[in-house]
Design a protein around this motif. Structure first.
Motif, mmCIF file in Angstrom:
data_model
loop_
_atom_site.group_PDB
_atom_site.id
_atom_site.type_symbol
_atom_site.label_atom_id
_atom_site.label_comp_id
_atom_site.label_asym_id
_atom_site.label_seq_id
_atom_site.Cartn_x
_atom_site.Cartn_y
_atom_site.Cartn_z
ATOM 1 N N LEU A 160 6.221 -27.544 -31.180
ATOM 2 C CA LEU A 160 7.270 -27.798 -30.193
ATOM 3 C C LEU A 160 6.687 -28.561 -28.995
ATOM 4 O O LEU A 160 7.331 -29.445 -28.426
ATOM 5 C CB LEU A 160 7.863 -26.448 -29.753
ATOM 6 C CG LEU A 160 9.045 -26.457 -28.816
ATOM 7 C CD1 LEU A 160 10.204 -27.271 -29.385
ATOM 8 C CD2 LEU A 160 9.504 -25.027 -28.516
ATOM 9 N N THR A 161 5.446 -28.198 -28.629
ATOM 10 C CA THR A 161 4.806 -28.852 -27.478
ATOM 11 C C THR A 161 4.691 -30.361 -27.704
ATOM 12 O O THR A 161 4.907 -31.151 -26.782
ATOM 13 C CB THR A 161 3.410 -28.237 -27.242
ATOM 14 O OG1 THR A 161 3.582 -26.832 -27.085
ATOM 15 C CG2 THR A 161 2.726 -28.793 -26.012
ATOM 16 N N ASP A 162 4.362 -30.795 -28.932
ATOM 17 C CA ASP A 162 4.249 -32.238 -29.206
ATOM 18 C C ASP A 162 5.611 -32.922 -29.072
ATOM 19 O O ASP A 162 5.711 -34.040 -28.565
ATOM 20 C CB ASP A 162 3.691 -32.478 -30.625
ATOM 21 C CG ASP A 162 2.251 -31.993 -30.762
ATOM 22 O OD1 ASP A 162 1.612 -31.759 -29.711
ATOM 23 O OD2 ASP A 162 1.772 -31.841 -31.903
ATOM 24 N N ALA A 163 6.668 -32.246 -29.516
ATOM 25 C CA ALA A 163 8.018 -32.821 -29.384
ATOM 26 C C ALA A 163 8.411 -32.916 -27.908
ATOM 27 O O ALA A 163 9.027 -33.894 -27.483
ATOM 28 C CB ALA A 163 9.025 -31.969 -30.163
ATOM 29 N N MET A 164 8.015 -31.915 -27.112
ATOM 30 C CA MET A 164 8.338 -31.963 -25.673
ATOM 31 C C MET A 164 7.611 -33.130 -25.006
ATOM 32 O O MET A 164 8.171 -33.827 -24.168
ATOM 33 C CB MET A 164 7.947 -30.649 -25.000
ATOM 34 C CG MET A 164 8.783 -29.474 -25.463
ATOM 35 S SD MET A 164 8.587 -28.029 -24.428
ATOM 36 C CE MET A 164 6.969 -27.492 -24.788
ATOM 37 N N GLN A 165 6.359 -33.322 -25.407
ATOM 38 C CA GLN A 165 5.584 -34.448 -24.866
ATOM 39 C C GLN A 165 6.318 -35.760 -25.192
ATOM 40 O O GLN A 165 6.475 -36.633 -24.332
ATOM 41 C CB GLN A 165 4.180 -34.437 -25.492
ATOM 42 C CG GLN A 165 3.310 -35.649 -25.216
ATOM 43 C CD GLN A 165 2.868 -35.749 -23.757
ATOM 44 O OE1 GLN A 165 2.552 -34.723 -23.127
ATOM 45 N NE2 GLN A 165 2.861 -36.954 -23.217
ATOM 46 N N ALA A 166 6.828 -35.891 -26.421
ATOM 47 C CA ALA A 166 7.547 -37.107 -26.824
ATOM 48 C C ALA A 166 8.880 -37.237 -26.068
ATOM 49 O O ALA A 166 9.296 -38.346 -25.719
ATOM 50 C CB ALA A 166 7.785 -37.093 -28.329
ATOM 51 N N LEU A 167 9.534 -36.105 -25.763
ATOM 52 C CA LEU A 167 10.814 -36.133 -25.033
ATOM 53 C C LEU A 167 10.636 -36.751 -23.637
ATOM 54 O O LEU A 167 11.562 -37.373 -23.095
ATOM 55 C CB LEU A 167 11.375 -34.702 -24.926
ATOM 56 C CG LEU A 167 12.746 -34.501 -24.276
ATOM 57 C CD1 LEU A 167 13.848 -35.225 -25.061
ATOM 58 C CD2 LEU A 167 13.084 -33.016 -24.164
ATOM 59 N N LEU A 168 9.421 -36.592 -23.078
ATOM 60 C CA LEU A 168 9.154 -37.127 -21.730
ATOM 61 C C LEU A 168 9.319 -38.644 -21.668
ATOM 62 O O LEU A 168 9.506 -39.207 -20.601
ATOM 63 C CB LEU A 168 7.726 -36.771 -21.293
ATOM 64 C CG LEU A 168 7.493 -35.323 -20.885
ATOM 65 C CD1 LEU A 168 6.018 -35.076 -20.632
ATOM 66 C CD2 LEU A 168 8.311 -34.992 -19.633
ATOM 67 N N GLU A 169 9.245 -39.328 -22.808
ATOM 68 C CA GLU A 169 9.447 -40.784 -22.801
ATOM 69 C C GLU A 169 10.898 -41.152 -22.521
ATOM 70 O O GLU A 169 11.198 -42.283 -22.172
ATOM 71 C CB GLU A 169 9.039 -41.378 -24.147
ATOM 72 C CG GLU A 169 7.544 -41.430 -24.300
ATOM 73 C CD GLU A 169 7.149 -41.995 -25.648
ATOM 74 O OE1 GLU A 169 7.872 -42.862 -26.169
ATOM 75 O OE2 GLU A 169 6.118 -41.535 -26.169
ATOM 76 N N TYR A 170 11.811 -40.185 -22.716
ATOM 77 C CA TYR A 170 13.249 -40.473 -22.561
ATOM 78 C C TYR A 170 13.887 -39.761 -21.377
ATOM 79 O O TYR A 170 14.871 -40.224 -20.838
ATOM 80 C CB TYR A 170 14.017 -40.033 -23.819
ATOM 81 C CG TYR A 170 13.499 -40.666 -25.078
ATOM 82 C CD1 TYR A 170 13.971 -41.905 -25.484
ATOM 83 C CD2 TYR A 170 12.529 -40.018 -25.844
ATOM 84 C CE1 TYR A 170 13.483 -42.491 -26.641
ATOM 85 C CE2 TYR A 170 12.040 -40.600 -27.002
ATOM 86 C CZ TYR A 170 12.524 -41.835 -27.395
ATOM 87 O OH TYR A 170 12.038 -42.410 -28.532
ATOM 88 N N GLU A 171 13.365 -38.569 -21.040
ATOM 89 C CA GLU A 171 14.059 -37.726 -20.058
ATOM 90 C C GLU A 171 13.042 -37.047 -19.132
ATOM 91 O O GLU A 171 11.919 -36.792 -19.555
ATOM 92 C CB GLU A 171 14.827 -36.597 -20.780
ATOM 93 C CG GLU A 171 15.921 -37.097 -21.686
ATOM 94 C CD GLU A 171 16.620 -35.949 -22.412
ATOM 95 O OE1 GLU A 171 16.324 -34.766 -22.136
ATOM 96 O OE2 GLU A 171 17.464 -36.261 -23.258
ATOM 97 N N VAL A 172 13.493 -36.705 -17.915
ATOM 98 C CA VAL A 172 12.620 -35.884 -17.069
ATOM 99 C C VAL A 172 12.759 -34.417 -17.495
ATOM 100 O O VAL A 172 13.775 -34.007 -18.061
ATOM 101 C CB VAL A 172 12.931 -35.986 -15.559
ATOM 102 C CG1 VAL A 172 12.601 -37.353 -15.020
ATOM 103 C CG2 VAL A 172 14.355 -35.591 -15.263
#
Ligand code: G1P
Length: 290
Positions: free
Chosen positions: A229-241
């Motif tokens: 999940l942590t890797d997906a959250m890191q990737a989410l940072l490219e789109y959203e705060v």
């Protein structure tokens, strides 16, 4: 933005750290004083206004679903014996405002994969994730309630964080945060201490915007060979705060024996029926320790 109504509880794990206790009983069913861990979590979610509790579970763990189900034979027997106080306790396992839904995680492919298994029930809504290993205590406003208040202001993903000792950073996801509003700049799962961006660990309560599901579908195995999940959250940072949240209260990592024992002692001391007698025994016992 749709209101936050749903929570995902990943409960398909093997519970290997508590063997042999968890050979035939799910670790989420281990009791702290007189309630299984999972019940504390469901109560926290209900108090925070969640209505749909999604268990991501496994065929070996039907005891969890059974705990929240009716047990007709037990109820009729308690009625026959006139034990209305026990009947009330039994019925109160599921708060009246929630419904329990379960989906299966057929293979243990990681926490990120477990969350993705709930996608058909989540749809395009924001949702929370609560790890049943982690008990959070606050006398009035529980952790998820506090996080929902932040979410209702920001409408962004919110991650609960907590300071840990440097020697413990390799047990957790660790976040890099910027500024007083704890804006998340990055995160890494179970880093070595010299690679850790901070000592702020991800502590087991999350609120997500629905985009995390799209990202999880593409997330490749990471730390420990698992879909994190942590890797997906890191990737989410490219789109959203995304913001970190420091819980005003006490947390217990009950996935660990030390944390489980601390929770047991402290919850017993808070229990109005037990605390006087327990304290009377504990005080001299603790004082006599070297
Ligand atoms: C999981 C998460 C980790 C988080 C931890 C909190 O790890 O992957 O980021 O810090 O829960 O308890 P696990 O304990 O499942 O290995």
């Amino acid at each position: 933005m749709k209101p936050l109504r749903k929570v995902v509880l990943p409960v398909a794990g093997l519970g290997s750290r508590f063997l042999p206790a968890t050979k035939a009983i799910p670790k989420e069913m281990l009791p702290v004083v007189d309630k299984p861990l999972i019940q504390y979590i469901v109560e926290e979610a209900a108090e925070a206004g969640i209505t749909d509790i999604i268990l991501v579970t496994h065929s070996d763990k039907s005891a969890i679903e059974n705990h929240f189900d009716k047990r007709f034979e037990l109820e009729s027997e308690l009625i026959r014996r006139g034990k209305t106080d026990l009947l009330q306790l039994k019925r109160s396992t599921t708060p009246s405002t929630v419904r329990i839904i379960s989906v299966r995680q057929p293979q243990a492919l990681g926490l990120g994969h477990a969350v993705l298994c709930a996608e058909p029930v989540i749809g395009d809504e924001p949702f929370a994730v609560m790890l049943p290993d982690v008990l959070m205590y606050h006398p009035q406003r529980n952790c998820l309630t506090q996080m929902v208040e932040v979410y209702n202001r920001t409408h962004t993903s919110i991650i609960a964080l907590e300071e840990v000792n440097p020697e413990d950073v390799k047990k957790y996801g660790i976040a890099d945060v910027k500024g007083n509003d704890l804006r998340i700049a990055g995160m890494v799962e179970k880093p070595e201490v010299d690679q850790a961006p901070s000592n702020l660990s991800i502590v087991g309560r999350y609120i997500f915007t629905p985009r995390i599901m799209e990202i999880l579908r593409e997330t490749q195995p990471g730390s420990g060979g698992e879909i994190q999940l942590t890797d997906a959250m890191q990737a989410l940072l490219e789109y959203e705060v995304m913001f970190g949240f420091l819980f005003d209260g006490i947390s217990y990592d009950c996935g660990d024996k030390q944390g489980f024992l601390q929770a047991t002692v402290e919850f017993a001391l808070r229990d109005k029926h037990l605390s006087d007698d327990f304290r009377r025994w504990l005080k001299p016992f603790a004082a006599a320790l070297d």
